[in-house]
Motif scaffolding. Structure first.
Motif, short mmCIF file in Angstrom:
data_model
loop_
_atom_site.label_atom_id
_atom_site.label_comp_id
_atom_site.label_asym_id
_atom_site.label_seq_id
_atom_site.Cartn_x
_atom_site.Cartn_y
_atom_site.Cartn_z
N ASN A 105 0.86 -1.18 0.00
CA ASN A 105 0.00 0.00 0.00
C ASN A 105 0.89 1.23 0.00
N VAL A 106 0.87 2.00 -1.09
CA VAL A 106 1.72 3.19 -1.21
C VAL A 106 0.94 4.42 -0.75
N LEU A 107 1.50 5.11 0.24
CA LEU A 107 0.91 6.37 0.72
C LEU A 107 1.75 7.51 0.16
N ASN A 108 1.38 8.01 -1.01
CA ASN A 108 2.06 9.17 -1.57
C ASN A 108 1.61 10.43 -0.85
N LYS A 109 2.47 11.43 -0.83
CA LYS A 109 2.19 12.74 -0.21
C LYS A 109 1.90 12.63 1.29
N VAL A 110 2.52 11.63 1.93
CA VAL A 110 2.42 11.48 3.39
C VAL A 110 3.83 11.63 3.97
N ASN A 111 4.00 12.65 4.80
CA ASN A 111 5.30 12.96 5.40
C ASN A 111 5.38 12.35 6.80
N ILE A 112 6.32 11.42 6.98
CA ILE A 112 6.53 10.81 8.30
C ILE A 112 7.42 11.73 9.13
N ILE A 113 7.04 12.00 10.38
CA ILE A 113 7.76 12.99 11.19
C ILE A 113 8.49 12.41 12.39
N ASP A 114 8.01 11.30 12.94
CA ASP A 114 8.67 10.70 14.11
C ASP A 114 8.27 9.24 14.25
N TYR A 115 9.17 8.48 14.86
CA TYR A 115 8.85 7.09 15.19
C TYR A 115 7.98 7.03 16.43
N ILE A 116 7.17 5.99 16.51
CA ILE A 116 6.45 5.68 17.76
C ILE A 116 7.31 4.68 18.51
N GLU A 171 -3.92 17.25 2.48
CA GLU A 171 -5.18 17.10 3.21
C GLU A 171 -4.93 17.20 4.71
N ASN A 172 -5.94 17.61 5.45
CA ASN A 172 -5.78 17.82 6.91
C ASN A 172 -5.90 16.49 7.65
N ILE A 173 -4.95 15.60 7.39
CA ILE A 173 -5.00 14.25 7.97
C ILE A 173 -3.70 13.98 8.71
N PHE A 174 -3.83 13.50 9.95
CA PHE A 174 -2.70 13.05 10.75
C PHE A 174 -2.74 11.53 10.80
N TYR A 175 -1.62 10.89 10.52
CA TYR A 175 -1.55 9.42 10.48
C TYR A 175 -0.79 8.87 11.69
N THR A 176 -1.38 7.85 12.29
CA THR A 176 -0.66 7.00 13.24
C THR A 176 -0.59 5.63 12.60
N ILE A 177 0.62 5.20 12.26
CA ILE A 177 0.80 3.93 11.55
C ILE A 177 1.53 2.95 12.46
N TYR A 178 0.82 1.90 12.86
CA TYR A 178 1.44 0.85 13.68
C TYR A 178 2.06 -0.20 12.76
N SER A 179 3.24 -0.65 13.15
CA SER A 179 3.96 -1.62 12.32
C SER A 179 4.83 -2.50 13.20
N LYS A 180 4.95 -3.77 12.83
CA LYS A 180 5.78 -4.70 13.59
C LYS A 180 7.27 -4.40 13.39
N LYS A 196 2.86 -9.44 17.06
CA LYS A 196 1.64 -8.66 16.85
C LYS A 196 1.97 -7.18 17.01
N ASN A 197 1.12 -6.34 16.40
CA ASN A 197 1.33 -4.91 16.54
C ASN A 197 1.09 -4.46 17.98
N LYS A 198 1.97 -3.61 18.48
CA LYS A 198 1.77 -2.99 19.78
C LYS A 198 1.14 -1.62 19.58
N LEU A 199 0.27 -1.21 20.50
CA LEU A 199 -0.45 0.05 20.39
C LEU A 199 -0.08 0.99 21.53
N ILE A 200 -0.45 2.27 21.37
CA ILE A 200 -0.23 3.26 22.42
C ILE A 200 -1.57 3.88 22.80
N ASP A 201 -1.58 4.63 23.89
CA ASP A 201 -2.81 5.27 24.35
C ASP A 201 -3.25 6.38 23.40
N ASP A 202 -4.57 6.56 23.32
CA ASP A 202 -5.11 7.65 22.49
C ASP A 202 -4.59 9.01 22.94
#
Length: 559
Positions: free
Chosen positions: A146-157, A173-182, A403-409
């Motif tokens: 899945n290619v996310l063009n025009k998405v700027n990654i700013i920091d690791y979780i 677009e006014n979208i903030f992404y949280t991408i969880y990954s193993k 499995k993917n680990k998550l963080i608090d909202d």
């Protein structure tokens, strides 16, 4: 302005869709049960260092030569300070990845016997204007990417000392992404734009390295506490004046020699003909009043001139257009050359993440490949392919049964609030461009830029350190009217973090090992006691220096 939050989950996140990123994704996609996200702040079709194309594969083992010879060559060029294990693992696979690129449509020139046409011991000629679209097309064909063009990654979780994903935002677009990954593979490239460029103002984009490579991957790693290496081995390219087009096409392609204004060949007067010495000799000739300096092309045949026109159209069309506009081609007039501003890059020099043989960084779950990975200079395009492949294989092994680990909202909301603060109108007296130009002026004058003939000393570096710190504080008060300006804020902040670490590296190497790349006026000679890697770790606002011993070719280094 308020941002919509989107949460995505994947098996492996590849940050950066350039040379190494696309190849890493292709390697990962062979496992059909793995899902991959590639995030790129532009569009992978024409992003990164391959955007305009290339006219040669500069890392290849031609017939009669060996990977061991390649390691020896890189070690000699870097004055002994390389990760031999990393360079060797690249050298052994250069030809394999080249063959793969040919299989997907890359045109490699061949002679009458069907052999690749060489351009030296380690280089072959290609028609590479479409190398990036070919690569991107292969990525886009894979159903599990899945290619996310025009998405700027700013920091690791980061959670429990491991990277479990990354934050980013859409640049339109006014979208903030949280991408969880193993696992996360960083392939964002090196850093340009730290120093005042050759061509300021409206032509500032005419530089050697991609102007959009801002050191973002370095900066994210620095802020996360990853160990970095060899930033002090800066790279300064010797280029065609004004267009900043490559000189190797002329120097290697037709064997043109460097001459000064009175026609004398001068490189031989300055020692071994290493890449650094060819640059240093040019700087010295100009300082002595013997410039301008040139590549001697006057007198070449019309046929050779036509070949040069075509070669530059494959990767730097501005040079061909300049010749045609001027009405004077290289057969009638020598080609003027000059040095560029310094860059921090792991593909030509050795700057980047400190990785082990599997391209694992010092943070669990995070891998690095290509220009962002340190320790292995002269990797060029094919070396970046190889590292992408190695990092991908390591990531596949790492994510098994995970499995993917998550963080608090609340943690996500806190990050969103930082971005929204930049998007609020404030009373900042400084513009984004103003901060960037101030940074470039500081680095140019106090950290060995063009105006100082690349020379620095500890007094100037201390001033640079203080001023960069001040600019970092000011950068946090900038404001953006839209998402593109928000991108520019993060780019200048990332560059400032790279400058901060770079200055510490330059101070730590108390010697001059590489002419121009690291020309320390306080320590003008090599010190064999410093035949070590200078590494750094950023912790609680302070950059800590770590010296590490050399790693040999047959060693398997693990953190």
């Amino acid at each position: 302005m308020r941002l919509e939050t989107k949460v995505l989950e994947t098996d492996v996140l590849v940050v950066g869709g350039g040379t190494a990123g696309c190849y890493a994704a292709l390697t990962l996609s062979k496992r059909e049960d793995i899902n991959i996200i590639v995030a790129d702040k532009a569009n992978i079709k024409r992003s990164g260092c391959l955007a305009a194309g290339v006219n040669a594969i500069n890392a290849y083992i031609n017939k009669g030569h060996t990977p061991e010879e390649f390691v020896d060559y890189v070690k000699k060029e870097a004055e002994g300070i390389i990760r031999e294990d990393l360079v060797y693992s690249i050298a052994k696979n250069l030809n394999k990845v080249t063959k793969h690129m040919e299989s997907i449509g890359l045109t490699i020139l061949k002679d009458s016997e069907g052999e690749y046409v060489s351009r030296g011991k380690r280089s072959i000629k290609i028609n590479g204007e479409n190398i990036k679209p070919l690569l991107a097309n292969e990525v886009n064909l894979k159903p599990n990417i899945n290619v996310l063009n025009k998405v700027n990654i700013i920091d690791y979780i980061v959670k429990d000392g491991a990277v479990i994903g990354a934050y980013g935002f859409h640049i339109e677009e006014n979208i903030f992404y949280t991408i969880y990954s193993k696992a996360v593979i960083c392939t964002t490239g090196g850093a340009s734009g730290l120093y005042k460029p050759n061509n300021p103002g409206f032509s500032k984009h005419k530089m050697w390295y991609s102007p959009f490579n801002t050191g973002a991957g370095y900066a994210m790693g620095i802020r996360a506490g990853a160990e970095m290496t060899s930033f002090e081995m800066r790279f300064i390219a010797l280029r065609c004046k004004d267009t900043i087009a490559p000189t190797g096409t002329v120097a290697q392609g037709i064997g043109a020699r460097q001459v000064n204004a009175i026609g004398d060949e001068y490189v031989k007067n300055y020692g071994k003909p290493l890449t650094t010495i060819r640059l240093f000799a040019t700087v010295e000739e100009n300082s002595k009043g013997l410039g301008p300096c040139y590549l001697k092309t006057k007198g070449i045949s019309g046929g050779v001139q036509e070949e040069l026109y075509k070669a530059y159209l494959n990767m730097a069309p501005a040079q061909t257009l300049k010749w045609i506009e001027d009405g004077v081609g290289p057969s009638k007039e020598n080609l003027e050359i000059e040095g560029t501003e310094p860059y921090i890059v792991g593909g030509h020099a050795a700057s980047g993440y400190w990785v082990d043989t599997k391209r694992t960084t010092t943070i669990k779950g995070l891998y690095a490949a290509g220009d962002v990975a340190g320790g292995s200079p002269k990797k060029y395009v094919t070396g970046c392919f190889v590292e992408g492949e190695i990092a991908a294989a390591s990531a596949i092994e790492f994510i098994e049964n995970k499995k993917n680990k998550l963080i608090d909202d609340a943690e996500i909301s806190s990050k969103v609030k930082i971005l929204e603060t930049f998007l609020e109108k404030n009373d900042s007296l400084f513009s984004i461009n103003g901060i960037e130009e101030a940074m470039q002026k500081v680095m140019d004058e106090y950290a060995g830029g063009i105006s100082k003939n690349y020379v620095f000393n500890s007094s100037r570096l201390q001033i640079a350190s203080k001023k960069i710190e001040e600019l970092l504080v000011l950068s946090n008060k900038l404001s953006a009217i839209d998402m593109r300006e928000l991108l520019q804020i993060y780019e200048v902040i990332d560059r400032l973090y790279v400058c901060k670490v770079l200055i510490v590296h330059l101070l730590a190497r108390k010697e001059t090992r590489w002419k121009c790349y690291g020309e320390n006026a306080d320590f003008k000679e090599k010190d064999e006691n410093l035949l070590k890697y200078v590494n750094t770790i950023y912790k609680e606002g302070t950059v800590q220096v770590v010296f590490r011993n050399l790693v040999k070719r047959d060693e398997v280094y693990e953190h």
